[in-house]
Structures are given as structure tokens and as C-alpha cells.
Write a protein that holds these residues in place. Structure first.
Motif, PDB file in Angstrom:
ATOM      1  N   VAL A 101       0.820  -1.212   0.000  1.00  0.00           N
ATOM      2  CA  VAL A 101       0.000   0.000   0.000  1.00  0.00           C
ATOM      3  C   VAL A 101       0.854   1.264   0.000  1.00  0.00           C
ATOM      4  N   TYR A 105       1.110   4.488  -3.072  1.00  0.00           N
ATOM      5  CA  TYR A 105       1.073   5.945  -2.966  1.00  0.00           C
ATOM      6  C   TYR A 105       2.351   6.566  -3.539  1.00  0.00           C
ATOM      7  N   LEU A 177      -7.368  -3.227  -6.108  1.00  0.00           N
ATOM      8  CA  LEU A 177      -7.912  -1.987  -5.570  1.00  0.00           C
ATOM      9  C   LEU A 177      -9.390  -1.832  -5.910  1.00  0.00           C
ATOM     10  N   GLU A 181     -10.227   3.202  -3.360  1.00  0.00           N
ATOM     11  CA  GLU A 181      -8.791   3.139  -3.083  1.00  0.00           C
ATOM     12  C   GLU A 181      -7.980   3.775  -4.211  1.00  0.00           C
ATOM     13  N   ARG A 185      -5.447   7.303  -4.114  1.00  0.00           N
ATOM     14  CA  ARG A 185      -4.073   7.389  -4.607  1.00  0.00           C
ATOM     15  C   ARG A 185      -3.923   8.449  -5.688  1.00  0.00           C
TER      16      ARG A 185
END
Length: 227
Positions: A101, A105, A177, A181, A185
Motif C-alpha cells: 500500500v 502511494y 484496488l 482506493e 491514490r
């Protein structure tokens, strides 16, 4: 052996429409400078006009056949070795779901930094077929169950015949995802939903900025019937 190596002919048919729509929507031409993060040569065999493409991957051997027609860079998508706004478009297809995760990002930050526009596609968690293992409902099972069954209950396991350690690593790597989600991002992006049999198969985060051939007058990426 990867499932994509076995299923490349099928993948070509599935991706051809996406790539042609991408090229039209972004006004891609021979001079368009594109960075494909984690990409292979496969997608670029499917566009009407071949742009100026740089392929970045962790291993040059992963990019596929015909690599002599591309610029190749060995590097990490979370730490791109390029200046800000170096490319007209950053293209990233089915990569972000392979990352932890925090690295998802980091990849998103780097994509926005080096590209004037971007196109980031990922499979949708809520589509009922897991696309890496080609197994219905598999990704909705508990992680412990997936670790134990991936070699025997998925087409990938049966065709590729991975060892136990390879199979477990492949399962643990995948983090599909949801739309929420992906939005987290890539805040502020247009979110495109690709459908198969009327079901939301893939998600695409899109930013089309002025000066890249992808202005507001560009054709839409979505079909008129899609939400």
C-alpha cells in the motif's frame, strides 16, 4: 512461467480496444513522449501510430520481444529517474496492484511528478474473476486459503506449475484496488470504469492536461453507456 506468457494471444485481443481508445483520447502521435512504468512491448503493438516510448522495468528481460524499438530503462517505479514533467504521458497498466500500500502511494506521486498527463489502469477488486490467476472469486477468499489452494484451484497454478514458495509469493503480492482506493491514490483524477459482460472489470485513473495533445476536446475514454 507467467500466466501472461501463456495467455498473450487472448490478452492482445482484450487490450487492443483499450489501447486504440487511449491513443485517440490523448491525441497520441509519433512525437508523443510516453513513459510506460512496468510495461512491456505488448501494448505498443496495438496502437495505430507508434509514439516515442520509454519502457521502465525492474528487469530489461521482462519487457518482451521487439525491445530494440524502445528506450529501455531499468529502474523502480516508486523512484523514477527522470526530471519533473519529463514526459507528455505516463502510462501504467496493471502494475499498482502488485505493490504494498505505501508503495502504491509512492508510485502515484512519481507518476504525477514526471508526467504532464497520465493513464493508470488496474483490475477492479469487485470484478468476480481474479485476472492474474484467472480464477473466479479467488481473490475474495481469505489469504490463508489462497496460499494453500493457488497451485491446484487456479488456471495459473495448473498451467504454470509454480513451486510452493513461488505460488505463495504470487498470492501475497496481489492487492487489487477498489474504486475508492484508486481515487485515494490519485485524488482529483477522472476515474474510468472498463466493463466486461456489463461488470466493472478494470479501473483507470486519468489526468489529461493542456499541452499534451489531451485537452478537453479529446474524445472520451469511456463508452457513452458507461457511468
Amino acid at each position: 512461467m507467467q500466466i501472461h506468457e501463456i495467455l498473450n494471444p487472448i490478452l492482445k485481443r482484450l487490450r487492443r480496444k483499450r489501447m486504440r481508445r487511449f491513443a485517440e483520447a490523448f491525441g497520441v502521435g509519433a512525437r508523443t513522449r510516453i513513459l510506460d512504468v512496468g510495461g512491456t512491448t505488448l501494448n505498443w503493438q496495438l496502437v495505430p501510430v507508434m509514439p516515442d516510448v520509454t519502457l521502465l522495468n525492474l528487469d530489461a528481460e521482462l519487457v518482451g520481444e521487439g525491445r530494440e524499438r524502445f528506450r529501455l530503462v531499468v529502474g523502480d517505479g516508486c523512484r523514477l529517474p527522470f526530471r519533473d514533467q519529463s514526459f507528455d504521458i505516463v502510462f501504467c497498466n496493471s502494475l499498482i496492484e502488485h505493490l504494498p500500500v505505501e508503495q502504491q502511494y509512492a508510485l502515484a506521486d512519481e507518476v504525477r511528478r514526471v508526467g504532464k498527463s497520465h493513464f493508470v489502469q488496474t483490475p477492479n477488486y469487485w470484478f468476480p474473476v481474479e485476472p492474474h490467476f484467472w480464477a473466479p472469486l479467488f481473490h475474495w477468499l481469505p489469504l490463508a486459503v489462497r496460499r494453500r489452494t493457488v497451485r491446484w484451484l487456479t488456471p495459473w497454478g495448473l498451467l504454470a506449475k509454480p513451486g510452493r514458495a513461488e505460488a505463495v509469493a504470487a498470492v501475497e503480492e496481489m492487492r487489487l484496488l477498489t474504486a475508492a482506493e484508486l481515487r485515494a491514490r490519485f485524488p482529483g483524477d477522472e476515474l474510468i470504469v472498463e466493463r466486461a459482460a456489463f461488470l466493472p472489470k478494470s479501473l483507470i485513473a486519468v489526468s489529461r492536461r493542456a499541452g499534451t495533445g489531451a485537452t478537453g476536446s479529446a474524445p472520451p475514454l469511456r463508452d457513452p453507456a458507461q457511468p
